[in-house]
Write an enzyme that holds these catalytic residues in place. Structure first.
Site, PDB file in Angstrom:
ATOM      1  N   HIS A  16     -20.170  15.062   5.409  1.00 43.20           N
ATOM      2  CA  HIS A  16     -18.912  15.021   4.583  1.00 43.20           C
ATOM      3  C   HIS A  16     -19.055  14.983   3.068  1.00 43.20           C
ATOM      4  O   HIS A  16     -18.680  13.976   2.213  1.00 43.20           O
ATOM      5  CB  HIS A  16     -18.352  13.434   4.894  1.00 43.20           C
ATOM      6  N   HIS A  54      -7.396   9.460  10.837  1.00 41.79           N
ATOM      7  CA  HIS A  54      -8.905   9.291  11.111  1.00 41.79           C
ATOM      8  C   HIS A  54      -9.061   8.554  12.375  1.00 41.79           C
ATOM      9  O   HIS A  54      -8.220   7.739  12.669  1.00 41.79           O
ATOM     10  CB  HIS A  54      -9.614   8.458   9.785  1.00 41.79           C
ATOM     11  N   HIS A  77     -15.708  19.560  10.246  1.00 40.20           N
ATOM     12  CA  HIS A  77     -15.484  18.818   9.033  1.00 40.20           C
ATOM     13  C   HIS A  77     -16.724  18.525   8.374  1.00 40.20           C
ATOM     14  O   HIS A  77     -16.844  17.601   7.667  1.00 40.20           O
ATOM     15  CB  HIS A  77     -14.918  17.297   9.300  1.00 40.20           C
ATOM     16  N   ASP A 117      -9.850  12.945  11.176  1.00 39.79           N
ATOM     17  CA  ASP A 117     -10.939  13.444  10.674  1.00 39.79           C
ATOM     18  C   ASP A 117     -12.039  12.246  11.011  1.00 39.79           C
ATOM     19  O   ASP A 117     -11.575  11.189  11.534  1.00 39.79           O
ATOM     20  CB  ASP A 117     -10.804  13.666   9.299  1.00 39.79           C
ATOM     21  N   ASP A 118     -13.128  12.858  10.672  1.00 40.97           N
ATOM     22  CA  ASP A 118     -14.322  11.732  10.535  1.00 40.97           C
ATOM     23  C   ASP A 118     -15.076  11.361  11.905  1.00 40.97           C
ATOM     24  O   ASP A 118     -16.165  10.626  11.915  1.00 40.97           O
ATOM     25  CB  ASP A 118     -14.139  10.700   9.428  1.00 40.97           C
TER      26      ASP A 118
END
Length: 231
Positions: free
Chosen positions: A111, A198, A107, A56-57
């Site tokens: 966020h 991540h 995603h 993620d991210d």
């Protein structure tokens, strides 16, 4: 058994993504019992154990290419849930992900907790990220990992997406120690695992490659989340 259940859940999610409602993965509780005996052994002559490692991210200008290098060396395919706001200037990284067989997921754009937003705001977070992915890589993704694992039920009726959570949280963002992160994952990993990591921390990249090396020794094959359907 777990692999079968995971594959069935994703299959149903894909099927229901064409209907008003959407099925999504749920998180499992914490467990530290370690590998069951059957999962510690290489299953010669049998179907390999499978796991999906997800990040993620990203994309991150330094960490993501380093991770992609490591994945390529190991012949591993991963799933990347990218943030729309992080794509500008890193479009080539997304194109590389696709070119090397990885799956790109949404995603959101920035966020934000979708459950804390109005329906319109939540929808725009998803749409903006999807558009950014398309503009960079030329694909629309059907998969989304909502920030914090929170997907508003009302979005099920407004968007045709497949929310994907996880079954094993590495806590890499909190631990920030490659050895500790690797140990946490390895003592819990089972067949059919969806591992949350991540690609924006150096320690996470180091941990991910350690995890992959050890799990491959244990007989695991790494697949993208959509491939779980065919497990």
């Amino acid at each position: 058994m777990k692999k079968w259940k995971t594959g069935l859940l994703i299959f149903l999610a894909l099927f229901l993504s064409f209907l008003p409602g959407i099925l999504r993965f749920g998180q499992k509780g914490e467990k530290y019992a370690g590998y069951p005996a059957s999962a510690k052994q290489t299953h010669a002559g049998r179907e390999p154990l499978k796991a999906a490692i997800t990040f993620d991210d990203g994309p991150h200008s330094v960490c993501t290419p380093k991770l992609l290098d490591g994945l390529k060396e190991r012949g591993v395919k991963a799933t990347f849930f990218v943030l729309g706001q992080n794509i500008q200037g890193k479009e080539e990284i997304l194109r590389r992900m696709l070119g090397e067989g990885h799956l790109i997921g949404n995603h959101t754009f920035s966020h934000r907790d979708l459950t804390a937003l109005s329906e319109k705001e939540a929808e725009q977070e998803v749409i903006r990220a999807g558009n950014a992915i398309y503009e960079a890589a030329g694909v629309y993704t059907a998969f989304i990992r909502p920030p914090f694992g929170r997907w508003p039920e009302n979005l099920d009726f407004r968007m045709t997406m497949v929310p994907v959570l996880w079954t094993l949280d590495s806590r890499d963002w909190e631990l920030k120690d490659a050895s500790a992160v690797a140990a946490r994952v390895l003592e819990q990993a089972e067949d059919g695992e969806v591992i949350l990591m991540h690609d924006c921390y150096e320690t996470s990249v180091e941990a991910a490659l350690q995890i992959i090396d050890e799990m491959q020794k244990q007989g695991f094959e790494f697949v993208t989340v959509d491939e779980m359907v065919f497990s």
